[in-house]
Design a protein around this motif. Structure first.
Motif, PDB file in Angstrom:
ATOM      1  N   VAL A  19       9.159  -2.245 -12.024  1.00  0.00           N
ATOM      2  CA  VAL A  19       9.511  -2.493 -10.624  1.00  0.00           C
ATOM      3  C   VAL A  19       9.066  -3.898 -10.211  1.00  0.00           C
ATOM      4  O   VAL A  19       9.836  -4.654  -9.618  1.00  0.00           O
ATOM      5  CB  VAL A  19       8.881  -1.431  -9.688  1.00  0.00           C
ATOM      6  CG1 VAL A  19       9.073  -1.797  -8.222  1.00  0.00           C
ATOM      7  CG2 VAL A  19       9.469  -0.049  -9.981  1.00  0.00           C
ATOM      8  N   LEU A  20       7.834  -4.254 -10.544  1.00  0.00           N
ATOM      9  CA  LEU A  20       7.311  -5.559 -10.158  1.00  0.00           C
ATOM     10  C   LEU A  20       8.049  -6.697 -10.861  1.00  0.00           C
ATOM     11  O   LEU A  20       8.276  -7.757 -10.272  1.00  0.00           O
ATOM     12  CB  LEU A  20       5.808  -5.637 -10.425  1.00  0.00           C
ATOM     13  CG  LEU A  20       4.934  -4.709  -9.571  1.00  0.00           C
ATOM     14  CD1 LEU A  20       3.481  -4.759 -10.036  1.00  0.00           C
ATOM     15  CD2 LEU A  20       5.052  -5.061  -8.097  1.00  0.00           C
ATOM     16  N   GLU A  22      11.179  -6.634 -11.775  1.00  0.00           N
ATOM     17  CA  GLU A  22      12.509  -6.705 -11.167  1.00  0.00           C
ATOM     18  C   GLU A  22      12.454  -7.253  -9.744  1.00  0.00           C
ATOM     19  O   GLU A  22      13.248  -8.107  -9.374  1.00  0.00           O
ATOM     20  CB  GLU A  22      13.164  -5.323 -11.156  1.00  0.00           C
ATOM     21  CG  GLU A  22      13.581  -4.826 -12.520  1.00  0.00           C
ATOM     22  CD  GLU A  22      14.037  -3.376 -12.504  1.00  0.00           C
ATOM     23  OE1 GLU A  22      14.337  -2.844 -11.421  1.00  0.00           O
ATOM     24  OE2 GLU A  22      14.072  -2.779 -13.599  1.00  0.00           O
ATOM     25  N   ARG A  23      11.550  -6.730  -8.927  1.00  0.00           N
ATOM     26  CA  ARG A  23      11.486  -7.068  -7.501  1.00  0.00           C
ATOM     27  C   ARG A  23      10.657  -8.307  -7.211  1.00  0.00           C
ATOM     28  O   ARG A  23      10.832  -8.951  -6.200  1.00  0.00           O
ATOM     29  CB  ARG A  23      10.871  -5.917  -6.708  1.00  0.00           C
ATOM     30  CG  ARG A  23      11.723  -4.695  -6.545  1.00  0.00           C
ATOM     31  CD  ARG A  23      11.038  -3.690  -5.629  1.00  0.00           C
ATOM     32  NE  ARG A  23      10.543  -4.299  -4.402  1.00  0.00           N
ATOM     33  CZ  ARG A  23      11.262  -4.458  -3.289  1.00  0.00           C
ATOM     34  NH1 ARG A  23      12.496  -4.058  -3.273  1.00  0.00           N
ATOM     35  NH2 ARG A  23      10.724  -5.005  -2.222  1.00  0.00           N
ATOM     36  N   SER A  26       5.326  -7.134  -4.531  1.00  0.00           N
ATOM     37  CA  SER A  26       5.765  -6.034  -3.672  1.00  0.00           C
ATOM     38  C   SER A  26       4.578  -5.289  -3.088  1.00  0.00           C
ATOM     39  O   SER A  26       3.485  -5.285  -3.657  1.00  0.00           O
ATOM     40  CB  SER A  26       6.604  -5.034  -4.485  1.00  0.00           C
ATOM     41  OG  SER A  26       7.698  -5.659  -5.113  1.00  0.00           O
ATOM     42  N   GLU A  30       6.932  -0.461  -1.166  1.00  0.00           N
ATOM     43  CA  GLU A  30       8.151  -0.904  -1.850  1.00  0.00           C
ATOM     44  C   GLU A  30       8.203  -0.384  -3.286  1.00  0.00           C
ATOM     45  O   GLU A  30       9.244   0.085  -3.753  1.00  0.00           O
ATOM     46  CB  GLU A  30       8.237  -2.432  -1.834  1.00  0.00           C
ATOM     47  CG  GLU A  30       8.482  -3.007  -0.462  1.00  0.00           C
ATOM     48  CD  GLU A  30       8.269  -4.504  -0.372  1.00  0.00           C
ATOM     49  OE1 GLU A  30       8.877  -5.112   0.531  1.00  0.00           O
ATOM     50  OE2 GLU A  30       7.500  -5.080  -1.186  1.00  0.00           O
ATOM     51  N   VAL A  31       7.066  -0.447  -3.973  1.00  0.00           N
ATOM     52  CA  VAL A  31       7.000   0.068  -5.346  1.00  0.00           C
ATOM     53  C   VAL A  31       7.246   1.571  -5.333  1.00  0.00           C
ATOM     54  O   VAL A  31       8.050   2.092  -6.127  1.00  0.00           O
ATOM     55  CB  VAL A  31       5.642  -0.263  -6.002  1.00  0.00           C
ATOM     56  CG1 VAL A  31       5.497   0.450  -7.345  1.00  0.00           C
ATOM     57  CG2 VAL A  31       5.470  -1.760  -6.162  1.00  0.00           C
ATOM     58  N   LYS A  34      10.901   2.552  -4.793  1.00  0.00           N
ATOM     59  CA  LYS A  34      11.704   2.314  -6.001  1.00  0.00           C
ATOM     60  C   LYS A  34      11.433   3.411  -7.044  1.00  0.00           C
ATOM     61  O   LYS A  34      12.366   3.919  -7.668  1.00  0.00           O
ATOM     62  CB  LYS A  34      11.382   0.930  -6.559  1.00  0.00           C
ATOM     63  CG  LYS A  34      12.133   0.567  -7.791  1.00  0.00           C
ATOM     64  CD  LYS A  34      13.553   0.199  -7.502  1.00  0.00           C
ATOM     65  CE  LYS A  34      14.201  -0.342  -8.767  1.00  0.00           C
ATOM     66  NZ  LYS A  34      15.580  -0.647  -8.625  1.00  0.00           N
TER      67      LYS A  34
END
Length: 133
Positions: A19-20, A22-23, A26, A30-31, A34
């Motif tokens: 996640v981190l 990609e985003r 965060s 937010e994590v 996702k």
């Protein structure tokens, strides 16, 4: 992102790292949002994992703002390479060919994937020929 983590990431930590990566940096929310797209994960579980990951050197926490922002401290490709090396060594006795044969045997590769594999093999053959000259 050059800090050496104290241990390798667990499966749950890898999900958070994905996640981190990609985003980008965060918040816990937010994590968590996702992660919840794939399976139910509690907010406090995500928070605790991020705190542990920070202690292990996998992430860093920016406390400048009211809401803490987490970012990865490990590189995606480096982490994947280390995990893959360990996996190949433990599950396939160090044989990359056994891994590839198992993966291709258990997965219906698309024409596009097969084309990419052929390109990769050609590039590897070229590099080997260049070093053998």
């Amino acid at each position: 992102m050059n800090k050496t983590p104290t241990s390798r990431p667990t499966e749950a930590e890898m999900e958070i790292l994905q996640v981190l990566w990609e985003r980008g940096p965060s918040t816990v929310r937010e994590v968590n949002e996702k992660l919840n797209r794939h399976r139910r994960v509690g907010y406090t579980t995500t928070l605790k994992l991020l705190q542990i990951m920070t202690e292990k050197g996998l992430t860093k926490r920016d406390q400048e703002q009211r809401t803490h922002i987490y970012a990865p401290l490990v590189e995606r490709n480096e982490t994947r390479a280390k995990l893959l090396d360990r996996f190949v060594n433990t599950a396939f006795g160090g044989s990359a060919m056994s891994l590839v044969m198992q993966a291709l045997g258990n997965h219906n590769a698309s024409e596009e994937e097969l084309a990419q594999i052929r390109i990769l093999l050609s590039e590897m053959e070229s590099r080997n020929n260049d070093t053998n000259i």
